[in-house]
Design an enzyme around this catalytic site. Structure first.
Site, short mmCIF file in Angstrom:
data_model
loop_
_atom_site.label_atom_id
_atom_site.label_comp_id
_atom_site.label_asym_id
_atom_site.label_seq_id
_atom_site.Cartn_x
_atom_site.Cartn_y
_atom_site.Cartn_z
N CYS A 11 0.67 -1.23 0.07
CA CYS A 11 0.23 -0.31 0.34
C CYS A 11 0.91 1.12 0.10
CB CYS A 11 -1.31 0.06 1.47
SG CYS A 11 -0.19 0.58 2.40
N CYS A 14 2.02 2.51 3.35
CA CYS A 14 2.90 1.53 4.16
C CYS A 14 4.38 2.40 3.71
CB CYS A 14 2.39 0.12 3.87
SG CYS A 14 1.05 -0.29 4.17
N ASP A 391 7.29 9.54 -40.12
CA ASP A 391 7.86 9.95 -40.50
C ASP A 391 8.66 8.80 -41.31
OD1 ASP A 391 10.86 11.36 -42.07
OD2 ASP A 391 11.96 9.97 -40.72
#
Length: 698
Positions: A11, A14, A391
């Protein structure tokens, strides 16, 4: 800064806490966490043991960057989950005991209390510490809710909330690990050691100890451990791990090869050209991991929103708990219970993971297919593209022009071609190179011709002195400037060749035209299909080229682009990209990452072609297609659009389900059961929804 890998980081809260703890370690000047890649960068002196102490609150495991992954037991055997099993068993036993004893009896109550303590011990420790600092994260909210439930005598619901929250966290850990696997697996592609010849001796050496200049001996069926140049042998290599190409590529002497590729047939000797940390594979892993640290716009929005959202939920819960009893003489226990339920449903878990897990999954999936997306912002922008400029040379075409026609006017072909090759030998332009190759193919000796005062005329050609006379080699536009008009019969010949899609170059002086050379560039096999796919996706496709309009129209029609822009110098390409952005807002430019650098930089997203081994392209592009395969482009657009769609679904769903649960407060129907199911269900669903990005195929 030294990098370490972190296991068990599930998380973002954390991760932030771990970063703070590391910064407080003795000898550490600074630390920076990369949550997506599960890495921490530390500036200063520290040890793995000290870092693990800093991460002890979440039982984090640390290893040095190049150290192999620590094998963890299967998900269901992991230590963090054992307490969940014990708690769940105690809750089931306590439920069973309720049938023999009353709800308030001490025996089931003790069972519930034991389940809460065993399953929620680490949660309470975090929650109480956070509460003492007035830091309201999900641990704090859950701690208040569970303690409040126990005070109100709702032991059964409190225990169930603990178990469901623990299950939710376990699933979150599992899903983040799953999402990171696609990047972690890249580390396992190249072997840790190689068979090397050094100073006449052959020995097995770890990759960290291999030096530039060593010779690797690679047998059939083995993977290359390092980047290098083939010095002996011929074989086919499977480069899928680096470029995403499914078809093996033949390699022989002087060819470049990459770490992580599989030698399929012959014995190769390879001279090592890069250290292990500088190999193309190492750069890919580094770029992908850094990309995960780049916050996407939606993630920045979520983080900012969550920062204000959690304190707001605490205030709302407090008001729900006290206003009805104070103002309307409602039952205190009933509304305090509703307030606690609001705290639980207000946990921002689903919202916080809604974006990063989708981005980690998408970038990892793309990397495994040979597409480097260098950040969440580029992932999102690719999904919003309205136009893509290509290109022509080397992108829509193979970029290897060859001479197709030679027309002379009053001179010998061999002599004129020799003179042209001698002049063009000083130029690095692809058209010039094609003329030199043609002369070499015909065994024409042009090296003895004396060329003086060579000068490049930007975008138009070159001039030089040969036999005391100034000769020009360049485009028809150059000779129109020199001669004012081109003789009609020659002009007809030029236009005829141009309508066939060929580029015409002229050799002559300031007074006469002596020879026409027509050059053609072969279109890539994939160009037509890719352009058709992009047009079907509603994207405007534009071809940019320095070629004349007739040649550009012929090639443009063959590949099927929406529009064609010809006669463009580098500055013209840049200005056109700026105009295109003004018209469409979100525009990509696809080029080689070097020659088209200004146009690539001016576009919303710069896409580099064939970047394997090309440092400049890897560094300058926002998205790099590791092989010369344009087919990766529609896949990238589809992946980006899917990721955008999933991120929006996740944010909408996680907010909608919480709003719906909060509305249940009005009739007093919100319970802790519903609250935790709403929170856990939302987290699980956004996680599973994000993991769908692993299934996006080419």
């Amino acid at each position: 800064m030294k990098a370490y890998r972190v296991q068990g980081l599930s998380c973002s809260n954390c991760a932030a806490k771990f970063e703070r703890n590391v910064k407080e370690l003795p000898g550490v000047q600074d630390a920076k966490i990369n949550f997506g890649a599960a890495k921490i960068y530390v500036n200063g002196d520290t040890t793995v043991e000290d870092l693990e102490k800093a991460g002890a609150f979440e039982n984090l495991k640390i290893r040095e960057e190049r150290e192999k992954k620590i094998e963890r037991p299967p998900f269901w055997k992991q230590k963090e989950n054992i307490s969940v099993y014990i708690s769940a068993l105690l809750v089931l036993l306590s439920w069973g005991l309720r049938t023999q004893y009353s709800e308030e009896h001490i025996i089931p109550t003790v069972g519930y209390a034991a389940a809460i303590l065993i399953g929620g011990y680490s949660l309470f420790i975090k929650g109480v510490k956070n509460l003492s600092r007035l830091n309201f994260d999900m641990n704090t909210l859950m701690t208040i809710a569970i303690i409040g439930a126990a005070i109100l005598g709702e032991w059964g619901e409190g225990a169930t909330v603990v178990i469901l929250f623990a299950i939710s966290e376990a699933l979150e850990r599992y899903s983040m690990d799953k999402a990171r696997q696609s990047i972690e697996s890249l580390m396992d592609i190249a072997p840790d050691e190689a068979f090397v010849r050094r100073n006449g001796k052959e020995l097995v050496i770890r990759v960290e100890d291999i030096q530039i200049g060593d010779t690797m001996i690679v047998k059939p069926g083995q993977k290359l451990a390092m980047d290098g140049i083939v010095t002996k042998g011929i074989s086919t290599l499977n480069q899928a791990a680096i470029t995403g190409e499914s078809i093996p590529v033949t390699k022989t002497v002087e060819d470049e090869v990459f770490a992580g590729t599989l030698n399929e047939e012959g014995l190769l000797e390879v001279k090592v050209t890069k250290r292990v940390e500088d190999t193309t594979l190492s750069k890919i892993i580094h770029l992908v991991e850094e990309a995960q640290a780049e916050r996407a716009p939606s993630q920045a929005f979520v983080d900012k929103f969550a920062k204000h959202y959690t304190p707001a939920i605490v205030i709302i819960a407090l008001l729900i708990a006290i206003i009805p009893p104070l103002l309307f003489s409602a039952d205190w226990s009933e509304w305090v219970y509703e307030g606690l339920a609001v705290l639980v449903v207000g946990c921002p878990c689903a919202l916080v993971v809604s974006t990063p897990i989708a981005i980690v999954t998408a970038i990892g999936n793309a990397a495994r297919k040979g597409v480097l997306i260098k950040g969440g912002i580029h992932l999102e922008e690719a999904g919003a593209l309205k136009a893509i400029a290509f290109d022509k040379t080397g992108t829509l075409t193979k970029g290897i022009p060859t001479v197709t026609n030679i027309v002379t006017f009053g001179g010998k072909e061999v002599e004129l071609l020799a003179m042209t090759a001698a002049i063009e030998n000083g130029s690095k332009h692809p058209l010039a190179t094609s003329i030199v190759r043609e002369a070499e193919k015909k065994d024409i000796n042009f090296g003895s011709i004396q060329v003086d005062n060579f000068q490049s005329i930007t975008g138009k050609g070159v001039k030089a002195v040969v036999n005391n006379e100034i000769y020009y080699a360049g485009s028809p536009a150059l000779f129109k400037e020199l001669h004012q008009t081109i003789e009609k019969r020659i002009d007809i010949q030029i236009k005829k060749l141009q309508t066939e899609g060929k580029t015409v170059m002229i050799l002559g002086t300031a007074n006469e035209i002596q020879m026409l050379i027509a050059v053609a560039d072969e279109i890539r096999e994939s160009s037509k299909e890719v352009i058709r796919s992009l047009n079907n996706l509603g994207i405007n496709t534009v071809m940019l080229t320095g070629d004349n309009q007739e040649t550009a129209n012929t090639i443009g029609k063959q590949v099927g682009v929406t529009s064609i822009e010809a006669n463009l110098l580098p500055e013209g390409k840049l200005n056109f990209i700026k105009r295109l952005r003004n018209a469409h807002n979100s525009v990509a430019m696809v080029g080689d990452g070097v020659n088209d650098a200004p146009a690539l930089a001016a576009s919303t997203i710069g896409v580099a072609m064939g970047s394997a081994g090309t440092d400049t392209a890897l560094e300058t592009a926002d998205i790099a297609l590791m092989s010369d395969d344009l087919n990766k482009l529609p896949y990238t657009i589809n992946l980006s659009r899917k990721a955008l769609q999933i991120i929006k679904q996740n944010i909408t769903f996680s907010l909608a389900i919480k709003l719906l649960a909060l509305l249940l407060v009005v009739p007093g129907w919100l319970t802790l059961w519903i609250a935790i199911f709403a929170d856990m269900g939302a987290t699980l669903l956004v996680t599973l929804n994000s993991l769908r990005l692993l299934r996006v195929k080419e």
